[in-house]
Design an enzyme around this catalytic site. Structure first.
Site, PDB file in Angstrom:
ATOM      1  N   SER A 256       1.022  -0.978  -0.056  1.00  0.00           N
ATOM      2  CA  SER A 256      -0.057   0.018   0.062  1.00  0.00           C
ATOM      3  C   SER A 256       0.912   1.108  -0.104  1.00  0.00           C
ATOM      4  O   SER A 256       2.095   1.159   0.449  1.00  0.00           O
ATOM      5  CB  SER A 256      -0.773   0.016   1.163  1.00  0.00           C
ATOM      6  OG  SER A 256      -1.422   1.182   1.566  1.00  0.00           O
TER       7      SER A 256
ATOM      8  N   TYR B 285      -2.823  -1.247   9.951  1.00  0.00           N
ATOM      9  CA  TYR B 285      -2.826  -1.637   8.594  1.00  0.00           C
ATOM     10  C   TYR B 285      -1.382  -0.911   8.114  1.00  0.00           C
ATOM     11  O   TYR B 285      -0.855  -1.977   7.412  1.00  0.00           O
ATOM     12  CB  TYR B 285      -3.972  -0.614   8.044  1.00  0.00           C
ATOM     13  CG  TYR B 285      -4.220  -1.038   6.518  1.00  0.00           C
ATOM     14  CD1 TYR B 285      -4.748  -2.117   6.048  1.00  0.00           C
ATOM     15  CD2 TYR B 285      -3.526  -0.040   5.584  1.00  0.00           C
ATOM     16  CE1 TYR B 285      -4.919  -2.123   4.424  1.00  0.00           C
ATOM     17  CE2 TYR B 285      -3.691  -0.105   4.255  1.00  0.00           C
ATOM     18  CZ  TYR B 285      -4.578  -1.287   3.679  1.00  0.00           C
ATOM     19  OH  TYR B 285      -4.429  -1.237   2.452  1.00  0.00           O
TER      20      TYR B 285
HETATM   21  N1  LIG Z   1      -8.652  -0.038  -2.120  1.00  0.00           N
HETATM   22  C1  LIG Z   1      -7.483   0.737  -1.768  1.00  0.00           C
HETATM   23  O1  LIG Z   1      -7.659   2.021  -1.514  1.00  0.00           O
HETATM   24  C2  LIG Z   1      -6.408  -0.038  -1.378  1.00  0.00           C
HETATM   25  C3  LIG Z   1      -5.225   0.747  -1.169  1.00  0.00           C
HETATM   26  C4  LIG Z   1      -4.056  -0.083  -1.089  1.00  0.00           C
HETATM   27  C5  LIG Z   1      -3.931  -1.122  -0.915  1.00  0.00           C
HETATM   28  N2  LIG Z   1      -4.957  -1.939  -0.846  1.00  0.00           N
HETATM   29  C6  LIG Z   1      -4.944  -3.378  -0.773  1.00  0.00           C
HETATM   30  O2  LIG Z   1      -5.491  -4.044  -1.960  1.00  0.00           O
HETATM   31  C7  LIG Z   1      -5.774  -5.325  -1.641  1.00  0.00           C
HETATM   32  C8  LIG Z   1      -7.291  -5.565  -2.198  1.00  0.00           C
HETATM   33  O3  LIG Z   1      -8.150  -4.798  -1.515  1.00  0.00           O
HETATM   34  P1  LIG Z   1      -9.507  -4.103  -2.322  1.00  0.00           P
HETATM   35  O4  LIG Z   1      -9.526  -2.655  -2.354  1.00  0.00           O
HETATM   36  O5  LIG Z   1      -9.574  -4.937  -3.335  1.00  0.00           O
HETATM   37  O6  LIG Z   1     -10.613  -4.296  -1.117  1.00  0.00           O
HETATM   38  P2  LIG Z   1     -11.847  -5.259  -1.124  1.00  0.00           P
HETATM   39  O7  LIG Z   1     -12.307  -5.320   0.524  1.00  0.00           O
HETATM   40  O8  LIG Z   1     -12.649  -5.212  -2.162  1.00  0.00           O
HETATM   41  O9  LIG Z   1     -11.009  -6.804  -1.353  1.00  0.00           O
HETATM   42  C9  LIG Z   1     -10.359  -7.483  -0.402  1.00  0.00           C
HETATM   43  C10 LIG Z   1     -10.609  -9.112  -0.717  1.00  0.00           C
HETATM   44  O10 LIG Z   1      -9.765  -9.714   0.365  1.00  0.00           O
HETATM   45  C11 LIG Z   1     -10.688 -10.743   0.792  1.00  0.00           C
HETATM   46  N3  LIG Z   1     -10.224 -11.315   2.117  1.00  0.00           N
HETATM   47  C12 LIG Z   1     -10.394 -10.545   3.220  1.00  0.00           C
HETATM   48  N4  LIG Z   1     -10.053 -11.272   4.272  1.00  0.00           N
HETATM   49  C13 LIG Z   1      -9.594 -12.561   3.721  1.00  0.00           C
HETATM   50  C14 LIG Z   1      -9.059 -13.688   4.287  1.00  0.00           C
HETATM   51  N5  LIG Z   1      -8.587 -13.876   5.728  1.00  0.00           N
HETATM   52  N6  LIG Z   1      -8.366 -14.747   3.423  1.00  0.00           N
HETATM   53  C15 LIG Z   1      -8.943 -14.593   2.166  1.00  0.00           C
HETATM   54  N7  LIG Z   1      -9.489 -13.478   1.531  1.00  0.00           N
HETATM   55  C16 LIG Z   1      -9.848 -12.580   2.396  1.00  0.00           C
HETATM   56  C17 LIG Z   1     -12.082 -10.171   0.829  1.00  0.00           C
HETATM   57  O11 LIG Z   1     -13.106 -11.126   0.835  1.00  0.00           O
HETATM   58  C18 LIG Z   1     -12.070  -9.444  -0.573  1.00  0.00           C
HETATM   59  O12 LIG Z   1     -12.486 -10.230  -1.685  1.00  0.00           O
HETATM   60  C19 LIG Z   1      -5.794  -5.474  -0.033  1.00  0.00           C
HETATM   61  O13 LIG Z   1      -4.497  -6.255   0.317  1.00  0.00           O
HETATM   62  C20 LIG Z   1      -5.525  -4.068   0.449  1.00  0.00           C
HETATM   63  O14 LIG Z   1      -4.897  -3.867   1.644  1.00  0.00           O
HETATM   64  C21 LIG Z   1      -6.391  -1.327  -1.291  1.00  0.00           C
END
Ligand SMILES: NC(=O)c1ccc[n+]([C@@H]2O[C@H](COP(=O)([O-])OP(=O)(O)OC[C@H]3O[C@@H](n4cnc5c(N)ncnc54)[C@H](O)[C@@H]3O)[C@@H](O)[C@H]2O)c1
Length: 261
Positions: free
Chosen positions: A140, A153
């Site tokens: 991130s 986080y």
């Molecule tokens: N959305 C943002 O702004 C952002 C920014 C930086 C990093 N991220 C990172 O990107 C990645 C994807 O996030 P996103 O934005 O698609 O959000 P999201 O919440 O839509 O997707 C996260 C996915 O991870 C799954 N998940 C959660 N806990 C889990 C577990 N214990 N085992 C297996 N799967 C699990 C959820 O069911 C979901 O499908 C994450 O690692 C998040 O930290 C997101």
């Protein structure tokens, strides 16, 4: 010719959001994808849509070693091997450090940090056995800088970058490249939890989130999950053949400085 023809890639957290877009793009580029998530219904539906030749769903809680082992066994049973991993699953909790309950801190560590560690630990030997491949860890913007209210986080995302560098060094001789994506704000349920709340107006809150990032981010908008998927594709394909151990920031310029426009 697709950029991932012949590859088999397991993507954690692929039932929705960035992981879903990675699964869609990788399949379109010729990969067979293993969609791994705790969201069984959404994951199964996505695998069905992509077709059984291109995708299968496996239930995976990334914090559990036994479930990683079962997911790998299922993936090999279906596609014969694994030569790519995207550690994408993650959770976000908002709290000040001094009010964060220990259980909440540990929950975030279990999913974001232990989950990425277990993915590397269990899948890297399979990738080595397949003759080499790639691992992409999802860190991130907060893996590189601080931000109020996301202490647990940010700590885990800094840790993911440490894991990425050590894994890159340890696994290079086995033909495995390991890199990380560092997204800023991306338009998924993580930035817009109201999208999952039946009592809320998802469009209203989405507009509020969009307005926030219009001001904060130099490029003037929130990122789209498809844009992060394109970076993950680059790091999974031979286009990045001389790159390993690196964090790739994809944030519309947010980390470069404050936008005053
Ligand atoms: N959305 C943002 O702004 C952002 C920014 C930086 C990093 N991220 C990172 O990107 C990645 C994807 O996030 P996103 O934005 O698609 O959000 P999201 O919440 O839509 O997707 C996260 C996915 O991870 C799954 N998940 C959660 N806990 C889990 C577990 N214990 N085992 C297996 N799967 C699990 C959820 O069911 C979901 O499908 C994450 O690692 C998040 O930290 C997101």
């Amino acid at each position: 010719m697709g950029k991932l023809d012949g590859r088999v890639v397991l993507i954690s957290g692929a039932a929705r959001g960035q992981g879903e877009q990675e699964a869609r793009l990788f399949a379109a580029e010729g990969a067979r994808v293993v969609i791994a998530d705790v969201l069984d219904e959404q994951g199964e539906a996505l695998a069905k849509e992509l077709g059984e030749d291109a995708a299968r769903f496996v239930h995976l809680d990334v914090s559990r070693e036994d479930e990683w082992q079962a997911a790998v066994a299922a993936a090999k049973d279906t596609f014969g091997r694994i030569d790519g991993l995207v550690n994408n699953a993650g959770i976000l909790r908002f709290n000040e450090l001094v009010t964060t309950p220990l259980e909440e801190f540990q929950q975030v560590v279990q999913v974001n940090q232990v989950g990425a560690f277990l993915g590397i630990k269990i899948v890297a030997p399979e990738i080595a056995a397949a003759g080499g491949g790639t691992i992409v860890n999802t860190a991130s913007y907060t893996g590189l800088t601080g931000m109020a209210f996301v202490g647990a986080y940010a700590a885990t995302k800094h840790a993911v970058l440490g894991l990425t560098k050590v894994a890159a060094v340890e696994l290079a001789a086995k033909g495995i490249r390991v890199n990380a994506v560092c997204p800023g704000a991306v338009d998924t349920a993580m930035t817009n939890p109201a999208a999952l709340d039946p009592t809320a107006d998802p469009e209203e809150s989405r507009a509020a989130v969009a307005e926030l990032y219009r001001k904060l981010v130099p490029l003037g908008r929130i990122g789209q999950p498809e844009e992060v998927a394109a970076l993950a594709l680059f790091l999974t394909s031979d286009d990045s053949s001389y790159i390993t151990g690196q964090p790739f920031v994809i944030d519309g310029g947010w980390l470069a400085g404050v936008s005053l426009f």
